[in-house]
Design a protein around this motif. Sequence first.
Motif, mmCIF file in Angstrom:
data_model
loop_
_atom_site.group_PDB
_atom_site.id
_atom_site.type_symbol
_atom_site.label_atom_id
_atom_site.label_comp_id
_atom_site.label_asym_id
_atom_site.label_seq_id
_atom_site.Cartn_x
_atom_site.Cartn_y
_atom_site.Cartn_z
ATOM 1 N N VAL A 82 0.837 -1.203 0.000
ATOM 2 C CA VAL A 82 0.000 0.000 0.000
ATOM 3 C C VAL A 82 0.873 1.256 0.000
ATOM 4 O O VAL A 82 0.606 2.208 -0.742
ATOM 5 N N ILE A 83 1.934 1.251 0.788
ATOM 6 C CA ILE A 83 2.845 2.399 0.806
ATOM 7 C C ILE A 83 3.500 2.579 -0.567
ATOM 8 O O ILE A 83 3.642 3.702 -1.060
ATOM 9 N N ALA A 84 3.865 1.474 -1.207
ATOM 10 C CA ALA A 84 4.413 1.551 -2.563
ATOM 11 C C ALA A 84 3.406 2.193 -3.509
ATOM 12 O O ALA A 84 3.767 3.023 -4.348
ATOM 13 N N GLY A 85 2.138 1.837 -3.352
ATOM 14 C CA GLY A 85 1.092 2.438 -4.175
ATOM 15 C C GLY A 85 0.941 3.922 -3.925
ATOM 16 O O GLY A 85 0.690 4.699 -4.853
ATOM 17 N N LEU A 86 1.099 4.336 -2.678
ATOM 18 C CA LEU A 86 1.016 5.761 -2.355
ATOM 19 C C LEU A 86 2.178 6.536 -2.979
ATOM 20 O O LEU A 86 1.994 7.660 -3.456
ATOM 21 N N PHE A 87 3.350 5.928 -2.994
ATOM 22 C CA PHE A 87 4.478 6.577 -3.679
ATOM 23 C C PHE A 87 4.246 6.609 -5.184
ATOM 24 O O PHE A 87 4.703 7.524 -5.867
ATOM 25 N N GLU A 88 3.518 5.619 -5.708
ATOM 26 C CA GLU A 88 3.162 5.674 -7.126
ATOM 27 C C GLU A 88 2.276 6.887 -7.399
ATOM 28 O O GLU A 88 2.434 7.567 -8.411
ATOM 29 N N ARG A 135 11.677 21.407 -14.189
ATOM 30 C CA ARG A 135 11.675 22.054 -12.870
ATOM 31 C C ARG A 135 12.369 21.120 -11.885
ATOM 32 O O ARG A 135 11.972 19.959 -11.731
ATOM 33 N N PHE A 136 13.405 21.630 -11.208
ATOM 34 C CA PHE A 136 14.286 20.783 -10.405
ATOM 35 C C PHE A 136 13.566 20.071 -9.265
ATOM 36 O O PHE A 136 13.614 18.837 -9.169
ATOM 37 N N TRP A 137 12.945 20.803 -8.340
ATOM 38 C CA TRP A 137 12.388 20.172 -7.134
ATOM 39 C C TRP A 137 11.256 19.203 -7.430
ATOM 40 O O TRP A 137 11.258 18.079 -6.909
ATOM 41 N N PRO A 138 10.291 19.570 -8.269
ATOM 42 C CA PRO A 138 9.265 18.573 -8.611
ATOM 43 C C PRO A 138 9.858 17.349 -9.327
ATOM 44 O O PRO A 138 9.414 16.223 -9.107
ATOM 45 N N SER A 139 10.874 17.583 -10.153
ATOM 46 C CA SER A 139 11.515 16.470 -10.850
ATOM 47 C C SER A 139 12.240 15.555 -9.877
ATOM 48 O O SER A 139 12.151 14.325 -9.981
ATOM 49 N N LEU A 140 12.939 16.146 -8.913
ATOM 50 C CA LEU A 140 13.637 15.350 -7.906
ATOM 51 C C LEU A 140 12.648 14.524 -7.101
ATOM 52 O O LEU A 140 12.848 13.317 -6.898
ATOM 53 N N TRP A 141 11.554 15.166 -6.622
ATOM 54 C CA TRP A 141 10.528 14.443 -5.860
ATOM 55 C C TRP A 141 9.954 13.301 -6.695
ATOM 56 O O TRP A 141 9.775 12.178 -6.207
ATOM 57 N N THR A 142 9.676 13.555 -7.950
ATOM 58 C CA THR A 142 9.078 12.541 -8.820
ATOM 59 C C THR A 142 10.027 11.370 -9.015
ATOM 60 O O THR A 142 9.620 10.205 -8.883
ATOM 61 N N LEU A 143 11.278 11.635 -9.298
ATOM 62 C CA LEU A 143 12.248 10.564 -9.486
ATOM 63 C C LEU A 143 12.456 9.754 -8.209
ATOM 64 O O LEU A 143 12.509 8.515 -8.252
ATOM 65 N N LEU A 144 12.540 10.427 -7.061
ATOM 66 C CA LEU A 144 12.681 9.715 -5.793
ATOM 67 C C LEU A 144 11.447 8.875 -5.493
ATOM 68 O O LEU A 144 11.565 7.733 -5.017
ATOM 69 N N SER A 145 10.279 9.410 -5.787
ATOM 70 C CA SER A 145 9.040 8.653 -5.573
ATOM 71 C C SER A 145 8.986 7.414 -6.455
ATOM 72 O O SER A 145 8.535 6.354 -6.023
ATOM 73 N N ILE A 186 -6.324 4.936 -8.171
ATOM 74 C CA ILE A 186 -7.343 5.571 -7.325
ATOM 75 C C ILE A 186 -6.801 6.861 -6.715
ATOM 76 O O ILE A 186 -7.444 7.907 -6.770
ATOM 77 N N GLY A 187 -5.611 6.794 -6.151
ATOM 78 C CA GLY A 187 -5.017 7.979 -5.533
ATOM 79 C C GLY A 187 -4.775 9.093 -6.533
ATOM 80 O O GLY A 187 -5.003 10.268 -6.239
ATOM 81 N N THR A 188 -4.367 8.719 -7.743
ATOM 82 C CA THR A 188 -4.106 9.727 -8.765
ATOM 83 C C THR A 188 -5.398 10.389 -9.224
ATOM 84 O O THR A 188 -5.446 11.616 -9.406
#
Length: 106
Positions: free
Chosen positions: A7-13, A28-38, A68-70
Amino acid sequence: MSWLILVIAGLFEVGWAVGLKYTDGFSRFWPSLWTLLSMIVSIWLLSVAMKVLPVGTAYPIWVGVGAIGTVVLGIVLMGEAVNALRLVSILLIIVGIVGLKISSVS
């Protein structure tokens, strides 16, 4: 424990799917970094959960939680449409997730 990890993996998805919208094509650096880490965390947690759970259960549930989360965050954050067909479709995904969980031997 593997179900919680899944479920946590799904939330990171959800985090990386929504994050893609904010990266502006990864310009955009920060959103890109967050997205790649996620993305990395999501896939890694999915792989950890799949040590115990069957792939035919874990992967569709991961995708379902992410979908669903998306959809929910698209409605809440981006003002996407809410209508009966979308809500019924989300409900059907939830029914599928529950069915996979109930039918799983793990």
